[in-house]
Design an enzyme around this catalytic site. Structure first.
Site, PDB file in Angstrom:
ATOM      1  N   TYR A   1      -1.807  68.177 -21.494  1.00  0.00           N
ATOM      2  CA  TYR A   1      -2.761  69.246 -21.821  1.00  0.00           C
ATOM      3  C   TYR A   1      -2.077  70.362 -22.620  1.00  0.00           C
ATOM      4  O   TYR A   1      -2.601  70.826 -23.640  1.00  0.00           O
ATOM      5  CB  TYR A   1      -3.328  69.776 -20.506  1.00  0.00           C
ATOM      6  CG  TYR A   1      -4.451  70.774 -20.616  1.00  0.00           C
ATOM      7  CD1 TYR A   1      -5.776  70.362 -20.726  1.00  0.00           C
ATOM      8  CD2 TYR A   1      -4.198  72.144 -20.563  1.00  0.00           C
ATOM      9  CE1 TYR A   1      -6.813  71.288 -20.780  1.00  0.00           C
ATOM     10  CE2 TYR A   1      -5.230  73.076 -20.614  1.00  0.00           C
ATOM     11  CZ  TYR A   1      -6.530  72.637 -20.729  1.00  0.00           C
ATOM     12  OH  TYR A   1      -7.558  73.551 -20.787  1.00  0.00           O
TER      13      TYR A   1
ATOM     14  N   LYS B   1      -2.988  71.532 -26.358  1.00  0.00           N
ATOM     15  CA  LYS B   1      -3.478  72.897 -26.570  1.00  0.00           C
ATOM     16  C   LYS B   1      -2.554  73.687 -27.496  1.00  0.00           C
ATOM     17  O   LYS B   1      -3.014  74.491 -28.303  1.00  0.00           O
ATOM     18  CB  LYS B   1      -3.651  73.618 -25.229  1.00  0.00           C
ATOM     19  CG  LYS B   1      -4.781  73.040 -24.363  1.00  0.00           C
ATOM     20  CD  LYS B   1      -6.137  73.216 -25.033  1.00  0.00           C
ATOM     21  CE  LYS B   1      -7.298  72.823 -24.169  1.00  0.00           C
ATOM     22  NZ  LYS B   1      -8.609  72.955 -24.847  1.00  0.00           N
TER      23      LYS B   1
HETATM   24  N1  CAA Z   1       6.345  74.738  -9.792  1.00  0.00           N
HETATM   25  C1  CAA Z   1       7.344  74.031  -9.215  1.00  0.00           C
HETATM   26  N2  CAA Z   1       7.150  72.957  -8.435  1.00  0.00           N
HETATM   27  C2  CAA Z   1       5.896  72.563  -8.244  1.00  0.00           C
HETATM   28  C3  CAA Z   1       4.786  73.240  -8.814  1.00  0.00           C
HETATM   29  C4  CAA Z   1       5.067  74.365  -9.601  1.00  0.00           C
HETATM   30  N3  CAA Z   1       4.094  75.060 -10.183  1.00  0.00           N
HETATM   31  N4  CAA Z   1       3.657  72.611  -8.460  1.00  0.00           N
HETATM   32  C5  CAA Z   1       4.027  71.558  -7.670  1.00  0.00           C
HETATM   33  N5  CAA Z   1       5.374  71.560  -7.545  1.00  0.00           N
HETATM   34  C6  CAA Z   1       6.192  70.625  -6.782  1.00  0.00           C
HETATM   35  C7  CAA Z   1       5.799  70.588  -5.322  1.00  0.00           C
HETATM   36  O1  CAA Z   1       6.387  71.642  -4.622  1.00  0.00           O
HETATM   37  C8  CAA Z   1       6.345  69.252  -4.906  1.00  0.00           C
HETATM   38  O2  CAA Z   1       7.747  69.310  -4.766  1.00  0.00           O
HETATM   39  P1  CAA Z   1       8.515  68.528  -3.586  1.00  0.00           P
HETATM   40  O3  CAA Z   1       8.172  67.072  -3.768  1.00  0.00           O
HETATM   41  O4  CAA Z   1       9.951  68.856  -3.800  1.00  0.00           O
HETATM   42  O5  CAA Z   1       7.955  69.105  -2.326  1.00  0.00           O
HETATM   43  C9  CAA Z   1       6.051  68.397  -6.126  1.00  0.00           C
HETATM   44  O6  CAA Z   1       5.922  69.282  -7.225  1.00  0.00           O
HETATM   45  C10 CAA Z   1       4.759  67.666  -5.903  1.00  0.00           C
HETATM   46  O7  CAA Z   1       4.478  66.919  -7.014  1.00  0.00           O
HETATM   47  P2  CAA Z   1       3.560  65.619  -6.955  1.00  0.00           P
HETATM   48  O8  CAA Z   1       3.834  64.843  -8.180  1.00  0.00           O
HETATM   49  O9  CAA Z   1       3.686  64.917  -5.635  1.00  0.00           O
HETATM   50  O10 CAA Z   1       2.103  66.112  -7.208  1.00  0.00           O
HETATM   51  P3  CAA Z   1       0.984  66.778  -6.412  1.00  0.00           P
HETATM   52  O11 CAA Z   1       0.064  65.736  -5.949  1.00  0.00           O
HETATM   53  O12 CAA Z   1       1.454  67.807  -5.452  1.00  0.00           O
HETATM   54  O13 CAA Z   1       0.240  67.572  -7.624  1.00  0.00           O
HETATM   55  C11 CAA Z   1      -0.047  68.827  -9.599  1.00  0.00           C
HETATM   56  C12 CAA Z   1       0.960  68.208  -8.626  1.00  0.00           C
HETATM   57  C13 CAA Z   1      -0.996  67.768 -10.145  1.00  0.00           C
HETATM   58  C14 CAA Z   1       0.731  69.451 -10.725  1.00  0.00           C
HETATM   59  C15 CAA Z   1      -0.846  69.887  -8.805  1.00  0.00           C
HETATM   60  O14 CAA Z   1       0.060  70.809  -8.268  1.00  0.00           O
HETATM   61  C16 CAA Z   1      -1.835  70.618  -9.659  1.00  0.00           C
HETATM   62  O15 CAA Z   1      -2.961  70.201  -9.853  1.00  0.00           O
HETATM   63  N6  CAA Z   1      -1.422  71.759 -10.195  1.00  0.00           N
HETATM   64  C17 CAA Z   1      -2.306  72.621 -11.037  1.00  0.00           C
HETATM   65  C18 CAA Z   1      -2.114  72.331 -12.468  1.00  0.00           C
HETATM   66  C19 CAA Z   1      -2.972  73.280 -13.234  1.00  0.00           C
HETATM   67  O16 CAA Z   1      -2.785  74.507 -13.197  1.00  0.00           O
HETATM   68  N7  CAA Z   1      -3.946  72.762 -13.974  1.00  0.00           N
HETATM   69  C20 CAA Z   1      -4.869  73.593 -14.692  1.00  0.00           C
HETATM   70  C21 CAA Z   1      -6.208  72.933 -14.721  1.00  0.00           C
HETATM   71  S1  CAA Z   1      -7.459  73.988 -15.367  1.00  0.00           S
HETATM   72  C22 CAA Z   1      -7.116  74.092 -16.996  1.00  0.00           C
HETATM   73  O17 CAA Z   1      -6.323  73.384 -17.524  1.00  0.00           O
HETATM   74  C23 CAA Z   1      -7.895  75.112 -17.766  1.00  0.00           C
HETATM   75  C24 CAA Z   1      -6.974  76.009 -18.473  1.00  0.00           C
HETATM   76  O18 CAA Z   1      -6.864  75.902 -19.693  1.00  0.00           O
HETATM   77  C25 CAA Z   1      -6.243  77.061 -17.744  1.00  0.00           C
END
Ligand code: CAA
Length: 249
Positions: A156, A160
């Site tokens: 994404y 973008k």
């Molecule tokens: N920074 C650092 N570490 C992070 C993190 C972050 N921001 N987010 C997740 N992690 C870490 C977790 O702590 C975890 O670490 P450990 O395994 O060491 O505990 C690990 O990443 C988990 O990763 P997974 O691959 O297992 O994934 P998950 O199922 O937890 O999901 C994700 C990860 C998909 C990124 C989820 O956190 C998510 O959806 N994040 C939001 C992403 C986001 O902001 N999207 C915006 C959508 S809206 C949009 O896009 C409109 C716009 O223009 C703003």
């Protein structure tokens, strides 16, 4: 109450989504002739009914903007049924969030095709007419995550960020024809797309926003209407942040 300051035609892609719907309403109220693009028939039918109920008579046209031929067919249909397109708002977009280490090939290609290649597919097929008529407004809806990156959004964010590269280059090419090309980079706005982010993660994100809240779709729509106006004729190649202070630079 409809203003009658402008009867130019605006095409908004992804019109049935959260931001698209707000843009359709705002530009219609501001006196533009608004046409929308849709991808899913069922969603479009419900949308038309809802909009008619609220007093908005806005035509929707089918088009898969990730496909050049389909986008071209849609533009041809709009030109035949409504007229030439003065303003194009490249708004259609999807997310397929996940860390790169887990990302499937389709999650990359679907996002880049829908969010970035669509900008080429639509703009390429309206720009000749804008050049001939010496007027045009192209508004690309990017994201704060294209400006700063976001964990879980390599696809994404790349798409973008690419949109604004396109904006800057095209702005230079078409400036002499009275066409402006600008990017809007919204932050986290209260749409279904943002509400799909896990609640815990979203709470953490909102905590990073100095305004302490999500943005409203009408706040972005107002900026789109401003950039579509005749009076913004010297604004081009710009990237407007609208993110409640989440990313300042
Ligand atoms: N920074 C650092 N570490 C992070 C993190 C972050 N921001 N987010 C997740 N992690 C870490 C977790 O702590 C975890 O670490 P450990 O395994 O060491 O505990 C690990 O990443 C988990 O990763 P997974 O691959 O297992 O994934 P998950 O199922 O937890 O999901 C994700 C990860 C998909 C990124 C989820 O956190 C998510 O959806 N994040 C939001 C992403 C986001 O902001 N999207 C915006 C959508 S809206 C949009 O896009 C409109 C716009 O223009 C703003």
């Amino acid at each position: 109450m409809e203003k009658s300051n402008n009867k130019r035609t605006v095409l908004i892609t992804g019109a049935t989504g959260g931001l698209g719907t707000a843009m359709c309403k705002e530009l219609h109220k501001d006196g533009y002739r608004v046409v929308g693009n849709y991808h899913t028939k069922e969603k479009a039918d419900k949308w038309m009914e809802m909009m008619k109920g609220e007093g908005f008579d806005i035509k929707l046209f089918y088009g898969d903007v990730s496909d050049f031929e389909s986008a071209g067919e849609m533009i041809k249909n709009i030109e035949q049924e409504v007229g030439t397109i003065d303003t194009l708002v490249n708004n259609a977009g999807i997310t397929r969030d996940g860390r790169l280490a887990k990302m499937k090939k389709e999650d990359w290609y679907d996002v880049v095709n829908t969010n970035l290649n669509s900008v080429f597919n639509c703009t390429r097929q309206v720009v000749d007419g804008m050049i001939e008529r010496n007027f045009g407004r192209i508004i690309n809806i990017s994201s704060v995550n294209g400006q700063r990156g976001q964990f879980g959004q390599t696809n994404y964010s790349a798409a973008k960020a690419g949109m604004h590269g396109f904006t800057k280059s095209l702005a230079m090419e078409v400036a002499k024809y009275g066409i402006t090309v600008n990017t809007i980079s919204p932050g986290y706005i209260a749409t279904d797309m943002v509400m799909a982010v896990p609640e815990k993660v979203l709470t953490q994100i909102i905590a990073q926003v100095p305004m302490g809240r999500l943005g409203g779709t009408h706040e972005v729509a107002h900026l789109v209407s401003f950039l579509a106006s005749e009076e913004t004729s010297f604004i081009t190649g710009a990237n407007y942040s609208i993110n409640g202070g989440q990313h300042v630079y």
